[in-house]
Design a protein around this motif. Structure first.
Motif, PDB file in Angstrom:
ATOM      1  N   ALA A 292       0.470  -1.180  -0.010  1.00 40.53           N
ATOM      2  CA  ALA A 292      -0.511  -0.083   0.114  1.00 40.53           C
ATOM      3  C   ALA A 292       0.856   1.272  -0.331  1.00 40.53           C
ATOM      4  CB  ALA A 292      -1.482   0.145   1.648  1.00 40.53           C
ATOM      5  N   ALA A 293       1.806   1.258   0.381  1.00 39.98           N
ATOM      6  CA  ALA A 293       2.667   1.944   0.744  1.00 39.98           C
ATOM      7  C   ALA A 293       3.432   2.997  -0.353  1.00 39.98           C
ATOM      8  CB  ALA A 293       4.323   2.691   1.896  1.00 39.98           C
ATOM      9  N   ILE A 294       3.491   1.448  -1.188  1.00 36.02           N
ATOM     10  CA  ILE A 294       4.617   1.572  -2.430  1.00 36.02           C
ATOM     11  C   ILE A 294       3.566   2.361  -3.726  1.00 36.02           C
ATOM     12  CG2 ILE A 294       5.544   0.593  -4.921  1.00 36.02           C
ATOM     13  CD1 ILE A 294       6.625  -1.417  -2.546  1.00 36.02           C
ATOM     14  N   GLN A 295       2.273   1.673  -3.724  1.00 37.50           N
ATOM     15  CA  GLN A 295       1.055   2.014  -4.688  1.00 37.50           C
ATOM     16  C   GLN A 295       1.000   3.534  -4.272  1.00 37.50           C
ATOM     17  OE1 GLN A 295      -0.083   0.352  -6.813  1.00 37.50           O
ATOM     18  NE2 GLN A 295      -1.556   1.762  -7.633  1.00 37.50           N
ATOM     19  N   ALA A 296       0.672   3.581  -2.746  1.00 35.51           N
ATOM     20  CA  ALA A 296       0.269   5.569  -2.461  1.00 35.51           C
ATOM     21  C   ALA A 296       2.204   6.181  -3.104  1.00 35.51           C
ATOM     22  CB  ALA A 296       0.397   5.761  -0.807  1.00 35.51           C
ATOM     23  N   ASP A 297       2.995   5.457  -3.312  1.00 34.84           N
ATOM     24  CA  ASP A 297       4.337   6.986  -3.145  1.00 34.84           C
ATOM     25  C   ASP A 297       4.424   6.906  -4.877  1.00 34.84           C
ATOM     26  OD1 ASP A 297       5.282   6.877  -0.845  1.00 34.84           O
ATOM     27  OD2 ASP A 297       6.205   5.484  -0.739  1.00 34.84           O
ATOM     28  N   ALA A 298       3.652   5.644  -5.681  1.00 39.09           N
ATOM     29  CA  ALA A 298       3.551   5.576  -6.753  1.00 39.09           C
ATOM     30  C   ALA A 298       2.383   6.553  -7.554  1.00 39.09           C
ATOM     31  CB  ALA A 298       2.994   4.595  -8.137  1.00 39.09           C
ATOM     32  N   SER A 299       0.982   7.027  -7.120  1.00 39.26           N
ATOM     33  CA  SER A 299      -0.445   6.995  -7.557  1.00 39.26           C
ATOM     34  C   SER A 299       0.119   8.596  -6.862  1.00 39.26           C
ATOM     35  CB  SER A 299      -1.024   6.440  -6.463  1.00 39.26           C
ATOM     36  OG  SER A 299      -1.707   5.378  -6.675  1.00 39.26           O
ATOM     37  N   ARG A 300       1.327   9.172  -6.256  1.00 42.33           N
ATOM     38  CA  ARG A 300       1.648  10.642  -6.386  1.00 42.33           C
ATOM     39  C   ARG A 300       1.936  11.386  -7.036  1.00 42.33           C
ATOM     40  NH1 ARG A 300       3.992   9.876  -1.201  1.00 42.33           N
ATOM     41  NH2 ARG A 300       1.402   9.541  -0.288  1.00 42.33           N
TER      42      ARG A 300
END
Length: 370
Positions: free
Chosen positions: A48-56
Motif C-alpha cells: 500500500a505504501a508503494i502504491q501510494a507513492d506511485a499514485s502521488r
C-alpha cells in the motif's frame, strides 16, 4: 520498516519450508497463525505504501490518493500488534497475559451479577424518590442531590456503582435518601454497601485469584513438559527410544533439567535416587515416555488417584500378608506331633525368642517352646 518486514517474511518462509503443513498442527500453532497474519499485514502495508507513492508521483486523483493514505494510517496502527510477539519470548509476560485471559469468563459473569444486584437496588431507591416527588416536587428539582443521584434509573445505577467502587463518597449518595425519603433509609443503604464491599467483592477477588493461579499452574506444567521432552531428545540416542543412567547423568546440568529439579524441590545430587525411583525393575534403562510421565508424577502434589492407588496396594499387601501368616500357622500346626505341644502366645515365648523368632516377626500365637 521495510527491512524488518523483509526479515520477518524470510523467517516465516523458512519455517513454512521446514515444517510444511505441520507448521499449523504443531505445538504453538496459534502463535504460528498469528505470525502469518502479522507478516501478511506488514507485506500489505508495504504494498500500500508503494502504491501510494506511485499514485502521488503520477499525480492521480486526489480521492484515490487519500483513500490509500487512510489505509496506510490504519495499517501503521495495526503494526503495534507486533509487540505481542514478545509474549512468545518472555515466559513471565506470557503467563500474566494468559492468566488475565483466563479470567475473562469470570469477569463477564461478575459484571452480570453486579448489574443485576445494582439494578434491583437502584430500581427500589428510584421508586421511593419518585413517590416522594408527588408530595413535594421541589424535592427532586434539577439542581438537588436527589435528582443528581436518583432522578432516573440510569443515574441511580451509576451512583450505586460509584458508591461501591469508591467513585464517590457513599455518604453523599445516602444524604438525599435520608433527607427526602426517611432517616431509616440509612439501614438498607448501609446493608447494601456492607454486602457489596465486604462480601461480594471479596468473593469475586477470590474467584479471579483462583482462576489466575490455575492458569499459572497449567502454564508451568506445560513449560515443564516441553522442557522434559527437549531434555529427552538430547538424552536418548537417535536409533533408540530408551534412556540409560549415563545419558541421564550427562544432562543433569542442562537448563531444562535444572528447572525441573527446582520445580520439585530436589537437588541434582539426588538424581541417582530419582532415576532408580523411575526404574522400579532396576533394568538400568527407562523408556522416554515412561521417564516423562514419571517426572510429571513427581511434579506437584499427589492427586486423588495416586492416594487411591496407594490405598489399594496397601490393602492388597495386607491381604497377602494375612494369607501368608495363616499358611505359616497351618504349617506349624501340622508339624506338631499328634497330641503334643500346647500353644503359647508371644509373651510366654519372650524368653526363647531365638527359637520362636519367626512367630515374633509375624506377631501370632506360636507352639510351645518347651
Amino acid at each position: 520498516n521495510s527491512v524488518f518486514c523483509f526479515v520477518f517474511f524470510v523467517e516465516l518462509a523458512l519455517r513454512l519450508y521446514t515444517y510444511r503443513l505441520d507448521f499449523f498442527r504443531m505445538d504453538g500453532w496459534r502463535w504460528n497463525v498469528f505470525d502469518c497474519a502479522l507478516v501478511a499485514l506488514s507485506v500489505f502495508e508495504e504494498i500500500a505504501a508503494i502504491q501510494a507513492d506511485a499514485s502521488r508521483s503520477k499525480r492521480q486523483g486526489q480521492g484515490f490518493t487519500m483513500s490509500f493514505m487512510r489505509v496506510l494510517r490504519v495499517l501503521r496502527v495495526v503494526r503495534m500488534i507486533r509487540v505481542v510477539r514478545l509474549l512468545r519470548m518472555v515466559r513471565e509476560l506470557r503467563t500474566l497475559v494468559q492468566s488475565i485471559g483466563s479470567t475473562l469468563a469470570s469477569l463477564f459473569w461478575t459484571l452480570l451479577l453486579l448489574l443485576l444486584m445494582i439494578y434491583v437496588v437502584g430500581t427500589w431507591f428510584t421508586q421511593l424518590v419518585a413517590d416522594c416527588s408527588h408530595d413535594d416536587p421541589d424535592a427532586v428539582a434539577v439542581d438537588t442531590l436527589a435528582f443528581r443521584h436518583f432522578g432516573s434509573l440510569d443515574r441511580a445505577l451509576l451512583s450505586l456503582y460509584q458508591s461501591m467502587t469508591g467513585g464517590v463518597n457513599w455518604r453523599d449518595v445516602l444524604e438525599p435518601l435520608m433527607d427526602r425519603v426517611s432517616p431509616f433509609m440509612a439501614l438498607p443503604f448501609c446493608l447494601y454497601i456492607a454486602f457489596t464491599v465486604l462480601a461480594m467483592l471479596n468473593v469475586i477477588t477470590g474467584v479471579f485469584v483462583e482462576s489466575a493461579m490455575h492458569q499459572a499452574r497449567e502454564e508451568n506444567s506445560v513449560a515443564v513438559v516441553h522442557g522434559l521432552r527437549e531434555a529427552v531428545k538430547s538424552m536418548k540416542s537417535p536409533d533408540s527410544d530408551v534412556l540409560t543412567w549415563e545419558n541421564f547423568q550427562n544432562q543433569l546440568n542442562s537448563k531444562s533439567m535444572l528447572a525441573f529439579f527446582r520445580s520439585i524441590d530436589l537437588d541434582p545430587s539426588e538424581a541417582a535416587g530419582m532415576f532408580h525411583l523411575l526404574d522400579p525393575d532396576d533394568s538400568g534403562v527407562i523408556s522416554a515416555e515412561e521417564f516423562v510421565m514419571g517426572c510429571l508424577r513427581l511434579h506437584g502434589t499427589a492427586k486423588a488417584i495416586d492416594l487411591t492407588t496407594l490405598m489399594c496396594e496397601v490393602r492388597w499387601l495386607r491381604r497377602r500378608w494375612h494369607e501368608h501368616a495363616q499358611f505359616v500357622e497351618e504349617v506349624f500346626h501340622a508339624a506338631l506331633p499328634p497330641g503334643g505341644g500346647a500353644w503359647c502366645n508371644m509373651g510366654a515365648c519372650e524368653a526363647d525368642a531365638a527359637d520362636c523368632g519367626l512367630g515374633v516377626g509375624l506377631g501370632m500365637s506360636m507352639p510351645s517352646c518347651a
